[in-house]
Design a protein around this motif. Structure first.
Motif, PDB file in Angstrom:
ATOM      1  N   THR A  71       0.818  -1.206   0.000  1.00  0.00           N
ATOM      2  CA  THR A  71       0.000   0.000   0.000  1.00  0.00           C
ATOM      3  C   THR A  71       0.855   1.260   0.000  1.00  0.00           C
ATOM      4  OG1 THR A  71      -0.189  -0.164   2.412  1.00  0.00           O
ATOM      5  CG2 THR A  71      -1.975  -1.089   1.096  1.00  0.00           C
ATOM      6  N   GLY A  72       2.042   1.217   0.621  1.00  0.00           N
ATOM      7  CA  GLY A  72       2.938   2.365   0.557  1.00  0.00           C
ATOM      8  C   GLY A  72       3.390   2.622  -0.865  1.00  0.00           C
ATOM      9  N   GLY A  73       3.797   1.574  -1.554  1.00  0.00           N
ATOM     10  CA  GLY A  73       4.171   1.719  -2.955  1.00  0.00           C
ATOM     11  C   GLY A  73       3.005   2.145  -3.818  1.00  0.00           C
ATOM     12  N   LEU A  74       1.799   1.685  -3.463  1.00  0.00           N
ATOM     13  CA  LEU A  74       0.608   2.074  -4.218  1.00  0.00           C
ATOM     14  C   LEU A  74       0.403   3.581  -4.146  1.00  0.00           C
ATOM     15  CD1 LEU A  74      -1.850   0.967  -5.792  1.00  0.00           C
ATOM     16  CD2 LEU A  74      -3.060   0.879  -3.606  1.00  0.00           C
ATOM     17  N   ALA A  75       0.592   4.163  -2.968  1.00  0.00           N
ATOM     18  CA  ALA A  75       0.443   5.611  -2.838  1.00  0.00           C
ATOM     19  C   ALA A  75       1.474   6.353  -3.666  1.00  0.00           C
ATOM     20  CB  ALA A  75       0.565   6.008  -1.364  1.00  0.00           C
ATOM     21  N   ASP A  76       2.695   5.815  -3.750  1.00  0.00           N
ATOM     22  CA  ASP A  76       3.744   6.474  -4.521  1.00  0.00           C
ATOM     23  C   ASP A  76       3.555   6.335  -6.018  1.00  0.00           C
ATOM     24  OD1 ASP A  76       5.251   7.631  -2.492  1.00  0.00           O
ATOM     25  OD2 ASP A  76       6.360   5.791  -2.098  1.00  0.00           O
ATOM     26  N   THR A  77       2.692   5.429  -6.467  1.00  0.00           N
ATOM     27  CA  THR A  77       2.502   5.239  -7.909  1.00  0.00           C
ATOM     28  C   THR A  77       1.097   5.576  -8.378  1.00  0.00           C
ATOM     29  OG1 THR A  77       2.009   2.889  -7.537  1.00  0.00           O
ATOM     30  CG2 THR A  77       4.280   3.452  -8.091  1.00  0.00           C
ATOM     31  N   ARG A 118      -5.252   1.214   8.199  1.00  0.00           N
ATOM     32  CA  ARG A 118      -3.995   1.749   8.753  1.00  0.00           C
ATOM     33  C   ARG A 118      -2.855   1.594   7.770  1.00  0.00           C
ATOM     34  NH1 ARG A 118      -0.911   4.705  10.092  1.00  0.00           N
ATOM     35  NH2 ARG A 118       0.315   4.868  11.978  1.00  0.00           N
ATOM     36  N   ALA A 119      -2.791   0.464   7.081  1.00  0.00           N
ATOM     37  CA  ALA A 119      -1.727   0.267   6.101  1.00  0.00           C
ATOM     38  C   ALA A 119      -1.859   1.257   4.953  1.00  0.00           C
ATOM     39  CB  ALA A 119      -1.774  -1.166   5.576  1.00  0.00           C
ATOM     40  N   LEU A 120      -3.075   1.525   4.534  1.00  0.00           N
ATOM     41  CA  LEU A 120      -3.289   2.452   3.417  1.00  0.00           C
ATOM     42  C   LEU A 120      -2.883   3.872   3.766  1.00  0.00           C
ATOM     43  CD1 LEU A 120      -6.737   1.158   2.112  1.00  0.00           C
ATOM     44  CD2 LEU A 120      -4.619   1.235   0.782  1.00  0.00           C
ATOM     45  N   SER A 368       6.101   3.521   5.193  1.00  0.00           N
ATOM     46  CA  SER A 368       5.513   2.192   5.356  1.00  0.00           C
ATOM     47  C   SER A 368       6.520   1.221   5.965  1.00  0.00           C
ATOM     48  CB  SER A 368       5.022   1.664   4.003  1.00  0.00           C
ATOM     49  OG  SER A 368       3.881   2.368   3.579  1.00  0.00           O
ATOM     50  N   LEU A 369       7.796   1.347   5.609  1.00  0.00           N
ATOM     51  CA  LEU A 369       8.824   0.519   6.244  1.00  0.00           C
ATOM     52  C   LEU A 369       8.869   0.793   7.748  1.00  0.00           C
ATOM     53  CD1 LEU A 369      11.837   0.648   3.742  1.00  0.00           C
ATOM     54  CD2 LEU A 369      10.471  -1.355   4.344  1.00  0.00           C
TER      55      LEU A 369
END
Length: 436
Positions: A71-77, A118-120, A368-369
């Motif tokens: 989900t962290g990568g999803l926000a960045d893309t 929370r992850a999103l 996210s990490l």
């Protein structure tokens, strides 16, 4: 619209970005304040034993852990706004379910939804603030915005907890024995506030720099965002230390959120009797956290480096966390508030150090990490502290997260001198990110 051809004085759009970031932070955490003090007490009132509550909370943390990097990568893309709005609406469903359901499996499902939410949202809002600020001025400082948002987060949590106290006292609902009881009301109000938060996200998180141009190869972009974050963590000694202190903080928060309400319930005569008093105490704790966040820059000046300031705050927090185990309510309450003050000085600085080590396009992934590191220890602490509380007592079990936090501070005794990455400004065409 502010464009790249606007006057060279960027103070006005940067201030607008900061104001929106702070306001959205308040809207994000106000609903959490309504439910945070009562979730464990509500579960206990429903007949869930301490060890089982620990397992349920561990399920939440496992869900966050499994979904953090994707989900962290999803926000960045994909873009910050769609991810944030999705997170807010999923949180609404989770919170409403927690206020209404009574079966064990339904509670687990509600906590899993909460973990997804929370992850999103564990990084996109802060990443949006930093990226949009740096798009207008690559050298713009971010400490003030982050520390103000940290203080605002704590004040919003405090206001929500205070609202929960008032609702419990005023709503004409039974204190136990029904599907909807007095402790359910704050959670239902929190769900309604989550809808308001989603509406403001739609209006204010404009011009998301990542995702607005990504229409093709989104999966490849996502994989690369995740891989770049992992490469940075492997290559940078600073990032590894940041992750270690985040993990220690995660253990501390998981411990206090599980054990403190049970400890005060023991001292005050049961869950129903403790609910209003504990919500008020949580209000004081969140206010203390806000004070700590506002004091962070002052502590940095005294300590002469952010990592030293984090060390001071974390050591103080570990001492106060152990002191919450005191057998008298006033001593335990004083230590509880002091714990939040000390931890409040440290955590905004952890975020600042994270941003300084991450380039544009990596920020949500790096946050996210951090959250993953927190969830790993939260899983172990929720399960372990819940079991210890069942065998010993919640107060005695409080020494376990205190010890973990104290050990985590050791990584800050030495700070690497060379930074591995430098934040990169966005391309010129991405500077039109904020509308009036």
């Amino acid at each position: 619209m502010i464009s790249a051809t606007a006057p060279t004085d960027h103070s006005s759009p940067i201030r607008r970005i900061e104001r929106r970031f702070v306001a959205l932070t308040a809207l994000r955490w106000l609903p959490v304040g309504f439910k945070s003090a009562l979730t464990v007490l509500l579960l206990s009132e429903r007949g869930v034993p301490a060890a089982a509550i620990g397992v349920v909370l561990a399920v939440y943390s496992v869900t966050v852990l499994l979904l953090e990097l994707p989900t962290g990568g999803l926000a960045d893309t994909w873009g910050y706004r769609p991810v944030l709005i999705t997170a807010s609406l999923v949180a609404v469903a989770s919170t409403a379910a927690l206020g209404l359901v009574t079966s064990t499996w339904a509670l687990i499902a509600a906590f899993m939804l909460g973990g997804l939410a929370r992850a999103l949202d564990s990084g996109p809002l802060q990443a949006w603030f930093v990226d949009t600020t740096r798009a207008h001025d690559p050298d713009a400082p971010i400490r003030r915005g982050i520390t103000r948002a940290g203080a605002t987060e704590s004040l919003a949590l405090a206001l929500g907890a205070l609202g929960a106290t008032a609702l419990i006292a005023l709503v004409p609902l039974p204190s136990h024995g029904a599907r909807v009881i007095a402790m359910s009301a704050p959670l239902l109000v929190a769900a309604a506030l989550g809808i308001v938060n989603a509406a403001f996200l739609w209006s204010w998180v404009t011009g998301s720099p990542h995702g607005s141009r990504v229409e093709v190869g989104r999966a490849a972009q996502l994989r690369e965002a995740i891989a770049s974050g992992l490469r940075l963590a492997r290559a940078s000694a600073r990032v590894r230390r940041i992750l270690a202190i985040a993990a220690a903080g995660g253990a501390a928060m998981a411990g206090v959120e599980l054990l403190a309400p049970l400890h005060f319930a023991d001292m005050l005569g049961g869950e129903g009797a403790a609910a209003g008093t504990y919500s008020l105490l949580v209000t004081c704790g969140f206010i203390g956290s806000a004070v700590g966040s506002l004091a962070s820059p002052f502590l940095v000046r005294l300590a002469r480096a952010p990592h030293r300031a984090i060390l001071v705050g974390a050591v103080g927090a570990s001492i106060m966390l152990a002191a919450i185990s005191a057998p008298t309510p006033w001593r335990a309450a004083t230590a509880f508030v002091a714990f939040y003050v000390m931890l409040g000085t440290a955590m905004p600085l952890v975020d600042e150090l994270t941003h300084e080590e991450a380039a544009t396009g990596q920020r949500s992934t790096m946050l996210s990490l951090n959250s993953m590191a927190m969830q790993v220890t939260a899983i172990a602490m929720s399960a372990g502290a819940g079991a210890a509380a069942g065998v010993l007592s919640p107060g005695t079990a409080m020494l376990l997260p205190a010890a973990v936090l104290a050990l985590g501070t050791l990584v800050l005794l030495r700070w690497p001198a060379v930074s591995r990455t430098i934040p990169v400004p966005l391309p010129e065409e991405d500077r039109s990110l904020v509308t009036d």
